[in-house]
Design a protein around this motif. Structure first.
Motif, PDB file in Angstrom:
ATOM      1  N   LEU A  28     -29.278  38.097 -13.556  1.00 39.21           N
ATOM      2  CA  LEU A  28     -29.212  37.209 -14.477  1.00 39.21           C
ATOM      3  C   LEU A  28     -29.022  35.528 -13.736  1.00 39.21           C
ATOM      4  O   LEU A  28     -29.731  34.536 -13.787  1.00 39.21           O
ATOM      5  CB  LEU A  28     -28.162  37.153 -15.400  1.00 39.21           C
ATOM      6  CG  LEU A  28     -28.047  36.131 -16.428  1.00 39.21           C
ATOM      7  CD1 LEU A  28     -29.232  35.679 -17.347  1.00 39.21           C
ATOM      8  CD2 LEU A  28     -26.948  36.037 -17.597  1.00 39.21           C
ATOM      9  N   ALA A  41     -27.697  35.553 -24.469  1.00 41.11           N
ATOM     10  CA  ALA A  41     -26.890  35.199 -25.769  1.00 41.11           C
ATOM     11  C   ALA A  41     -25.319  35.244 -25.476  1.00 41.11           C
ATOM     12  O   ALA A  41     -24.687  34.210 -26.177  1.00 41.11           O
ATOM     13  CB  ALA A  41     -27.231  36.114 -27.020  1.00 41.11           C
ATOM     14  N   CYS A  42     -25.004  36.151 -24.968  1.00 36.34           N
ATOM     15  CA  CYS A  42     -23.355  36.491 -24.736  1.00 36.34           C
ATOM     16  C   CYS A  42     -22.973  35.566 -23.746  1.00 36.34           C
ATOM     17  O   CYS A  42     -21.559  35.617 -23.301  1.00 36.34           O
ATOM     18  CB  CYS A  42     -23.106  37.844 -24.812  1.00 36.34           C
ATOM     19  SG  CYS A  42     -23.108  38.608 -23.209  1.00 36.34           S
ATOM     20  N   GLY A  43     -23.828  34.830 -22.644  1.00 34.41           N
ATOM     21  CA  GLY A  43     -23.339  34.242 -21.752  1.00 34.41           C
ATOM     22  C   GLY A  43     -22.841  35.068 -20.611  1.00 34.41           C
ATOM     23  O   GLY A  43     -22.255  34.781 -19.353  1.00 34.41           O
ATOM     24  N   GLY A  44     -23.339  36.124 -20.515  1.00 33.46           N
ATOM     25  CA  GLY A  44     -23.230  37.079 -19.285  1.00 33.46           C
ATOM     26  C   GLY A  44     -22.057  37.962 -19.315  1.00 33.46           C
ATOM     27  O   GLY A  44     -21.571  38.246 -18.184  1.00 33.46           O
ATOM     28  N   CYS A  46     -21.725  41.059 -20.951  1.00 35.45           N
ATOM     29  CA  CYS A  46     -21.971  42.289 -21.409  1.00 35.45           C
ATOM     30  C   CYS A  46     -21.618  42.740 -22.731  1.00 35.45           C
ATOM     31  O   CYS A  46     -21.033  43.654 -23.161  1.00 35.45           O
ATOM     32  CB  CYS A  46     -21.098  43.298 -20.530  1.00 35.45           C
ATOM     33  SG  CYS A  46     -21.796  44.992 -20.631  1.00 35.45           S
ATOM     34  N   CYS A  51     -30.305  40.041 -22.070  1.00 30.68           N
ATOM     35  CA  CYS A  51     -30.626  39.723 -20.620  1.00 30.68           C
ATOM     36  C   CYS A  51     -31.260  41.123 -20.235  1.00 30.68           C
ATOM     37  O   CYS A  51     -31.332  41.436 -19.033  1.00 30.68           O
ATOM     38  CB  CYS A  51     -29.316  39.476 -20.031  1.00 30.68           C
ATOM     39  SG  CYS A  51     -28.103  41.049 -19.696  1.00 30.68           S
ATOM     40  N   LEU A  85     -29.228  45.640 -17.675  1.00 22.70           N
ATOM     41  CA  LEU A  85     -28.611  44.433 -18.088  1.00 22.70           C
ATOM     42  C   LEU A  85     -28.836  43.710 -16.914  1.00 22.70           C
ATOM     43  O   LEU A  85     -27.965  43.788 -15.881  1.00 22.70           O
ATOM     44  CB  LEU A  85     -27.269  44.623 -18.728  1.00 22.70           C
ATOM     45  CG  LEU A  85     -27.444  45.164 -20.189  1.00 22.70           C
ATOM     46  CD1 LEU A  85     -25.874  45.405 -20.726  1.00 22.70           C
ATOM     47  CD2 LEU A  85     -28.274  44.752 -21.315  1.00 22.70           C
ATOM     48  N   CYS A  87     -27.102  40.684 -16.494  1.00 23.07           N
ATOM     49  CA  CYS A  87     -26.108  40.069 -16.026  1.00 23.07           C
ATOM     50  C   CYS A  87     -24.933  41.147 -15.433  1.00 23.07           C
ATOM     51  O   CYS A  87     -23.868  40.517 -14.992  1.00 23.07           O
ATOM     52  CB  CYS A  87     -25.228  39.571 -17.272  1.00 23.07           C
ATOM     53  SG  CYS A  87     -24.625  40.664 -18.618  1.00 23.07           S
TER      54      CYS A  87
HETATM   55 FE1  FES Z   1     -25.223  39.522 -22.731  1.00 20.34          FE
HETATM   56 FE2  FES Z   1     -26.040  40.463 -20.466  1.00 20.34          FE
HETATM   57  S1  FES Z   1     -26.058  38.123 -21.214  1.00 20.34           S
HETATM   58  S2  FES Z   1     -25.108  41.428 -22.192  1.00 20.34           S
END
Ligand code: FES
Length: 117
Positions: A28, A41-44, A46, A51, A85, A87
Motif C-alpha cells: 500500500l 478506506a480504513c487507512g491501512g 486491516c 486495498c 491486502l 496494507c
Molecule cells: Fe483497509 Fe488495507 S486499507 S484493510
C-alpha cells in the motif's frame, strides 16, 4: 531494493506504474508513492479490504499472511488464491507485480473523486 509494478494501472507514458522502495515497505505504501489507484478506506489498519490486490509475481517474497488479514479478505469481493491486502503485505527482496482489484480501484476513486476519468 525491490520494485513494485502495478500491471493494470498505466502512467502517463502508457506503461504500468512502478516504484522502487526499501524492503519492509507495504504494498500500500508503495502504491501511494507510485500514485497507483489502490484504495485504503480504513487507512491501512486491516479493517476494510479496499486495498485488495492480486499478486501476479513475487508473492512468495512478501510477508506471510496473518489470521487478521485472512479474516478481512473473507469479506472482500472476487477473492482468489493470489489475493492480498496491500496494507498488510510487506516487501521482501524480490520485485513484485500486482493487479489492482476492481473493488480497490472503486474505493480509490471514491476517495479521490477528482481523478475519475
Ligand atoms: Fe483497509 Fe488495507 S486499507 S484493510
Amino acid at each position: 531494493m525491490p520494485q513494485v509494478i502495478f500491471l493494470n494501472d498505466p502512467g502517463a507514458d502508457g506503461e504500468p506504474k512502478r516504484i522502487t522502495v526499501p524492503t519492509g515497505t507495504t504494498l500500500l505504501d508503495a502504491a501511494k508513492k507510485a500514485h497507483a489507484q489502490v484504495g485504503y478506506a480504513c487507512g491501512g489498519v486491516c479493517a476494510c479490504s479496499t486495498c485488495h490486490v492480486y499478486v501476479r509475481k513475487g508473492g512468495a517474497s512478501l510477508s506471510r499472511q496473518k489470521d487478521s488479514e485472512e479474516d478481512i479478505l473473507d469479506k472482500a469481493f472476487d477473492v482468489r488464491s493470489s489475493s492480498r491486502l496491500s496494507c498488510q503485505s510487506k516487501l521482501g527482496a524480490e520485485d513484485v507485480e500486482v493487479e489492482i482489484s476492481r473493488e480497490s480501484r472503486q474505493a480509490y476513486f471514491d476517495e479521490h473523486p477528482d481523478e475519475r476519468g
